[in-house]
Design a protein around this motif. Structure first.
Motif, PDB file in Angstrom:
ATOM      1  N   TYR A  11      -6.926   0.663   9.178  1.00  0.00           N
ATOM      2  CA  TYR A  11      -8.255   0.336   9.836  1.00  0.00           C
ATOM      3  C   TYR A  11      -8.750   1.747  10.433  1.00  0.00           C
ATOM      4  O   TYR A  11      -9.042   1.728  11.532  1.00  0.00           O
ATOM      5  CB  TYR A  11      -8.131  -0.756  10.621  1.00  0.00           C
ATOM      6  N   ARG A  13     -11.513   4.476  11.043  1.00  0.00           N
ATOM      7  CA  ARG A  13     -12.881   4.335  11.380  1.00  0.00           C
ATOM      8  C   ARG A  13     -13.528   5.370  10.545  1.00  0.00           C
ATOM      9  O   ARG A  13     -13.355   6.509  10.209  1.00  0.00           O
ATOM     10  CB  ARG A  13     -13.113   4.599  12.737  1.00  0.00           C
ATOM     11  N   ASN A  14     -14.701   4.924   9.982  1.00  0.00           N
ATOM     12  CA  ASN A  14     -15.859   5.610   9.027  1.00  0.00           C
ATOM     13  C   ASN A  14     -15.201   6.266   8.032  1.00  0.00           C
ATOM     14  O   ASN A  14     -15.599   7.463   7.714  1.00  0.00           O
ATOM     15  CB  ASN A  14     -16.386   6.675   9.950  1.00  0.00           C
ATOM     16  N   THR A  32      -8.262  -1.547   5.358  1.00  0.00           N
ATOM     17  CA  THR A  32      -9.602  -1.370   5.876  1.00  0.00           C
ATOM     18  C   THR A  32     -10.567  -2.409   5.632  1.00  0.00           C
ATOM     19  O   THR A  32     -10.067  -3.715   4.947  1.00  0.00           O
ATOM     20  CB  THR A  32     -10.199   0.025   5.261  1.00  0.00           C
ATOM     21  N   ASP A  33     -11.557  -2.477   6.455  1.00  0.00           N
ATOM     22  CA  ASP A  33     -12.627  -3.391   6.222  1.00  0.00           C
ATOM     23  C   ASP A  33     -13.832  -2.635   6.187  1.00  0.00           C
ATOM     24  O   ASP A  33     -14.839  -3.234   6.227  1.00  0.00           O
ATOM     25  CB  ASP A  33     -12.745  -4.358   7.350  1.00  0.00           C
ATOM     26  N   GLN A  34     -13.902  -1.159   6.030  1.00  0.00           N
ATOM     27  CA  GLN A  34     -15.157  -0.413   6.306  1.00  0.00           C
ATOM     28  C   GLN A  34     -15.368   0.353   4.977  1.00  0.00           C
ATOM     29  O   GLN A  34     -16.442   0.688   4.680  1.00  0.00           O
ATOM     30  CB  GLN A  34     -14.957   0.522   7.353  1.00  0.00           C
TER      31      GLN A  34
END
Length: 122
Positions: A11, A13-14, A32-34
């Protein structure tokens, strides 16, 4: 970044296509979820042009309840595809003659993408 044999990220970020293309590892695994399908498509286009020459395997696990739009992922890749509503398979080749096989599977609110390199084609 150091030359790595294996890189696993949970996970981040960005995470975007520029971050993904600068990872200097042979095998990369990302939960991930992004990350967007559009960024992954851009990554594959850059790989076709010669970026990430050390990469041998890429695994991405998404937590998503939205059914993926395969057209966004495969847009302009000029690939050999085998498609159905849940699973996708395609083969792309880079400028060095290396083939990469992409397997995608979407089920139970999870998307799994596997990208593996094969030997240079003749």
């Amino acid at each position: 970044m150091a030359n790595l044999k294996w890189l696993h990220m949970q996970y981040p970020r960005n995470l975007n296509v520029h971050d993904l293309s600068t990872l200097n590892a042979e095998r990369i695994s990302i939960d991930t979820d992004q990350l967007s399908l559009r960024d992954l498509n851009r990554f594959f286009k850059l790989w076709k042009k010669g970026s990430n020459p050390k990469l041998k395997e890429l695994y991405i696990f998404w937590d998503t309840e939205i059914r993926p739009d395969w057209n966004v992922l495969f847009k302009e890749l000029k690939a050999i595809t085998k498609r159905n509503s849940r699973k996708q398979k395609l083969t792309i080749r880079n400028c060095r003659g290396v083939c990469g096989k992409i397997w995608c599977d979407w089920s139970d609110a999870n998307l799994y993408v596997e990208f593996r390199m094969s030997k240079k084609s003749r």
